[in-house]
Design a protein around this motif. Structure first.
Motif, PDB file in Angstrom:
ATOM      1  N   THR A   2       0.629  -0.992   0.034  1.00 14.45           N
ATOM      2  CA  THR A   2       0.077   0.079   0.227  1.00 14.45           C
ATOM      3  C   THR A   2       0.738   1.140   0.037  1.00 14.45           C
ATOM      4  O   THR A   2       1.955   1.247   0.836  1.00 14.45           O
ATOM      5  CB  THR A   2      -0.818   0.169   1.262  1.00 14.45           C
ATOM      6  N   ASP A 107      -7.832   3.723  -4.720  1.00 12.80           N
ATOM      7  CA  ASP A 107      -7.129   2.655  -5.914  1.00 12.80           C
ATOM      8  C   ASP A 107      -5.693   3.132  -5.945  1.00 12.80           C
ATOM      9  O   ASP A 107      -4.915   2.106  -6.250  1.00 12.80           O
ATOM     10  CB  ASP A 107      -8.017   3.004  -7.164  1.00 12.80           C
ATOM     11  N   ASP A 110      -3.753   1.674  -2.973  1.00  8.54           N
ATOM     12  CA  ASP A 110      -3.823   0.089  -2.921  1.00  8.54           C
ATOM     13  C   ASP A 110      -2.803  -0.450  -4.003  1.00  8.54           C
ATOM     14  O   ASP A 110      -2.435  -1.308  -4.006  1.00  8.54           O
ATOM     15  CB  ASP A 110      -5.153  -0.502  -3.370  1.00  8.54           C
ATOM     16  N   SER A 111      -2.466   0.566  -5.004  1.00 10.47           N
ATOM     17  CA  SER A 111      -1.482  -0.002  -6.315  1.00 10.47           C
ATOM     18  C   SER A 111      -0.099   0.225  -5.897  1.00 10.47           C
ATOM     19  O   SER A 111       0.654  -0.025  -6.303  1.00 10.47           O
ATOM     20  CB  SER A 111      -1.711   0.752  -7.424  1.00 10.47           C
ATOM     21  N   THR A 113       1.104   3.168  -4.864  1.00 16.69           N
ATOM     22  CA  THR A 113       1.448   4.581  -5.117  1.00 16.69           C
ATOM     23  C   THR A 113       1.112   5.525  -4.162  1.00 16.69           C
ATOM     24  O   THR A 113       0.461   5.454  -3.440  1.00 16.69           O
ATOM     25  CB  THR A 113       0.583   5.154  -6.319  1.00 16.69           C
TER      26      THR A 113
END
Length: 141
Positions: A2, A107, A110-111, A113
């Motif tokens: 995360t 999002d 979660d990716s 970043t």
């Protein structure tokens, strides 16, 4: 993995004093950005700025407090408390108007970043919506 969420203000970015990770995605969270604001952020999400009615009420009361002789910091924080700014802003983040913006940031996090939330307010001594947004995102990750 995360990503981490940070918050800063535009002048700190302009003076290279924000202390952000080099690859953090800089996301503006202002309703009405100036033309030069776009040059320091990767994108702006106006729906994550404070609702216009809340901002106007806050600014009017802040100005009234200054006229009454309060210092800038005291007027700002006093108006923040008086209009229940954080509670009302957090309610806005749950609204249909802001939901997509919040989900997009989640999002990104979660990716993996790192995200840096950016607005105009220097928050060394003042409260700011972007800090409430950062806390909201951290609670949801």
């Amino acid at each position: 993995m995360t990503g981490a969420v940070h918050d800063t203000y535009v002048a700190a970015l302009q003076h290279d004093s924000a202390g952000l990770p080099a690859d953090a995605r800089r996301v503006g969270v202002v309703r009405k950005p100036t033309s030069w604001f776009h040059g320091v952020v990767d994108e702006n999400r106006p729906e994550l700025g404070p609702p216009a009615d809340l901002l106007e009420e806050f600014q009017a009361l802040e100005e009234e407090f200054k006229v009454q002789g309060m210092c800038e910091e005291g007027a700002h924080n006093g108006a923040w408390d008086e209009v229940d700014f954080e509670e009302r802003y957090r309610a806005h983040l749950e609204s249909e108007a802001a939901r997509a913006g919040v989900e997009d940031l989640l999002d990104l996090l979660d990716s993996g970043t790192d995200v840096a939330l950016v607005c105009y307010e220097n928050t060394d001594d003042k409260r700011c919506h972007r800090t409430a947004l950062r806390e909201h995102l951290e609670e949801r990750v």
